[in-house]
Design an enzyme around this catalytic site. Structure first.
Site, PDB file in Angstrom:
ATOM      1  N   GLU A  56       1.762   3.976  -4.094  1.00  0.00           N
ATOM      2  CA  GLU A  56       1.268   2.601  -4.206  1.00  0.00           C
ATOM      3  C   GLU A  56       2.195   1.745  -5.062  1.00  0.00           C
ATOM      4  O   GLU A  56       2.501   0.597  -4.706  1.00  0.00           O
ATOM      5  CB  GLU A  56      -0.147   2.625  -4.797  1.00  0.00           C
ATOM      6  N   HIS A  73      27.882 -23.615 -10.798  1.00  0.00           N
ATOM      7  CA  HIS A  73      27.454 -24.952 -11.230  1.00  0.00           C
ATOM      8  C   HIS A  73      26.013 -24.933 -11.733  1.00  0.00           C
ATOM      9  O   HIS A  73      25.251 -23.986 -11.508  1.00  0.00           O
ATOM     10  CB  HIS A  73      27.578 -25.941 -10.071  1.00  0.00           C
ATOM     11  N   ASP A  95      -5.124  -2.721  -2.205  1.00  0.00           N
ATOM     12  CA  ASP A  95      -6.453  -2.113  -2.273  1.00  0.00           C
ATOM     13  C   ASP A  95      -6.520  -1.020  -3.333  1.00  0.00           C
ATOM     14  O   ASP A  95      -7.523  -0.310  -3.436  1.00  0.00           O
ATOM     15  CB  ASP A  95      -6.863  -1.564  -0.906  1.00  0.00           C
ATOM     16  N   ASP A 102       0.847  -1.180   0.000  1.00  0.00           N
ATOM     17  CA  ASP A 102       0.000   0.000   0.000  1.00  0.00           C
ATOM     18  C   ASP A 102       0.885   1.232   0.000  1.00  0.00           C
ATOM     19  O   ASP A 102       2.076   1.169   0.332  1.00  0.00           O
ATOM     20  CB  ASP A 102      -0.924   0.009   1.225  1.00  0.00           C
ATOM     21  N   GLU A 153      31.556 -24.554  -1.284  1.00  0.00           N
ATOM     22  CA  GLU A 153      30.522 -23.676  -0.741  1.00  0.00           C
ATOM     23  C   GLU A 153      30.657 -23.589   0.773  1.00  0.00           C
ATOM     24  O   GLU A 153      31.328 -24.402   1.414  1.00  0.00           O
ATOM     25  CB  GLU A 153      29.141 -24.216  -1.137  1.00  0.00           C
ATOM     26  N   ASP A 168      -1.140  -0.829   5.093  1.00  0.00           N
ATOM     27  CA  ASP A 168      -1.611   0.532   5.344  1.00  0.00           C
ATOM     28  C   ASP A 168      -0.971   1.094   6.618  1.00  0.00           C
ATOM     29  O   ASP A 168      -0.539   2.258   6.670  1.00  0.00           O
ATOM     30  CB  ASP A 168      -3.132   0.529   5.460  1.00  0.00           C
TER      31      ASP A 168
END
Length: 450
Positions: free
Chosen positions: A50, A256, A76, A9, A331, A125
């Site tokens: 918005e 990879h 909304d 919002d 990793e 909101d």
């Protein structure tokens, strides 16, 4: 597969007037709030606010869940929902750039658009009004109870869920506008909003053509420090471009291909899943590309983990080279979190996850911290550049080591790790000059997969 809800919002007290937005990311299965974002954006219209709320919500979801996530976007604003769904035309020229940005983010997700009445959009909101209230008092928005000095949390983890390592590029608010607040509920921290992803360069071929024969020297300071002296000593910066006195050491970085864990957006560290059929196809596409000019790859090195080694071996076979295993390219070890989704970890280890998101020295239970991994990766990168000076090397690795090598080359702060996104089988390129800076020549290039 986990699905999500984004509620967004925005409002303006005057239209145009002092404006702000709010957005919430929730788990669709139980309504658990995963992230809240809010920002005051200066004097704007309701519609601009918005759209800004929508963009912030989509960015936050991508940071948490990565590309391909299933999401229902609820607002909304009938105007924004109908325009994004393609049923209404965008007649306001001022909204078109925002709508285009939102559409680009939405294309990375599986989105359903839904209008809801204002009373059902209370969370977003509330956040928008909190941001405007804070701005009226000259303060940035902060989540109730959050420390003003709290560090920004990391978006989704660096290697799991595959695309959720995602990190958009860093950005800043316009002058005089407080930076947006962002928090993931596990960390309960606030920090700068995530900005739009950096534009991905189309092709390495565009970046390393034969005509390019000079290396960039660093940009010089206002005091006129001599560029030749400072570049050689590393004690300052230069002022332009000059021919290199050494041949560059080129380090091509290949992530990879797909695995079952990456397909399901699960943490994948030192566990050893193998490539899927799609992952094999991705490796073959990379191999076909890298076997052509102008690459001239002379060495192939790889992480010891199966998914990286299999990718490296497919490329090396087409190049007629052997694969050398480099332990330091593995990793990060996610310990007890291996194989779990972000949402599962958030529910089972909320305190440990909060610490990990806020502090690079914190490690997952039984795992390795980003701080420890950074030392390992930097030592490995230095060793490769010294060992293969003047040559072109392909290093096949994972999200975290590749991001860290790029960060080191850019001399960027540790937080930059969370502002980069790396796709599966993506290529990046760093060139190292003995008499000048390291140069990032390409990042997250996936043109061979198209």
């Amino acid at each position: 597969m986990t699905s999500f809800v984004v509620e967004a919002d925005g409002g303006s007290r005057g239209n145009p007037g002092p404006a702000g937005y709010g957005a919430v990311v929730k788990d669709a299965s139980d309504g658990q709030v995963l992230a809240e974002i809010a920002e005051a954006i200066g004097t704007q219209t309701n519609n601009v606010a918005e759209y800004r709320g929508l963009i912030a919500g989509l960015r936050s979801l991508l940071a948490i869940a990565g590309d391909g996530a299933i999401v229902e976007v609820r607002m909304d604003s009938k105007l924004v929902i109908e325009q994004m769904a393609g049923r209404w035309k965008i007649k306001n020229e001022g909204l078109r750039p925002l709508a285009s940005e939102a559409a680009g983010l939405a294309r990375r997700l599986r989105v359903t658009w839904r209008w809801i009445p204002r009373e059902k959009n209370k969370d977003a909101d509330r956040l928008a009004n909190e941001a405007m209230d804070a701005a009226a008092k000259g303060r940035p928005w902060r989540l109730a109870g959050a420390s003003p000095a709290a560090p920004a949390p990391a978006p989704a983890p660096a290697s799991a869920p595959a695309s959720a390592s995602a990190g958009p590029a860093a950005g800043s608010a316009p002058a005089g506008v407080p930076a947006a607040g962002f928090r993931e509920t596990a960390s309960r921290q606030t920090g700068p909003a995530l900005a739009a992803p950096a534009t991905v360069q189309d092709s390495l071929l565009d970046l390393i053509g034969e005509e390019e024969t000079v290396a960039p020297a660093p940009y010089g300071p206002a005091n006129g420090t001599d560029p030749e002296t400072t570049a050689a000593t590393g004690s300052g910066v230069g002022t332009g471009w000059r021919p290199p006195t050494t041949v560059a050491t080129s380090l091509l970085l290949l992530r990879h291909g797909e695995t079952p864990f990456s397909a399901e957006r699960r943490f994948s560290g030192v566990g050893d899943p193998e490539l899927t059929s799609a992952g094999i196809a991705q490796a073959e596409a990379a191999a076909a590309r890298l076997s052509r000019p102008p690459y001239g790859i002379q060495m192939v090195v790889s992480s010891p983990l199966k998914r990286a080694r299999a990718t490296a071996e497919i490329v090396a076979a087409m190049l007629g080279l052997e694969v050398e295993v480099e332990e330091g390219l593995r990793e990060v070890d996610f310990g007890d979190w291996e194989g779990h989704t972000f949402t599962e970890i958030q529910r089972r280890w909320p305190d440990e996850l909060a610490a990990w998101l806020a502090d690079p020295s914190a490690a997952p239970p039984g795992g390795e911290s980003f701080e420890a991994a950074a030392r390992r990766v930097q030592e490995t990168g230095d060793r490769l550049v010294e060992r293969y000076e003047g040559r072109t090397v392909l290093a096949v690795s994972h999200v975290t080591p590749i991001k860290m090598l790029l960060r080191f080359a850019l001399e960027a702060p540790p937080s930059a790790l969370y502002r980069m996104h790396l796709d599966l089988a993506a290529l990046s390129l760093i060139e190292y000059y003995a008499d000048g800076p390291a140069v990032v020549k390409a990042f997250n290039d996936t043109s061979h997969l198209r």
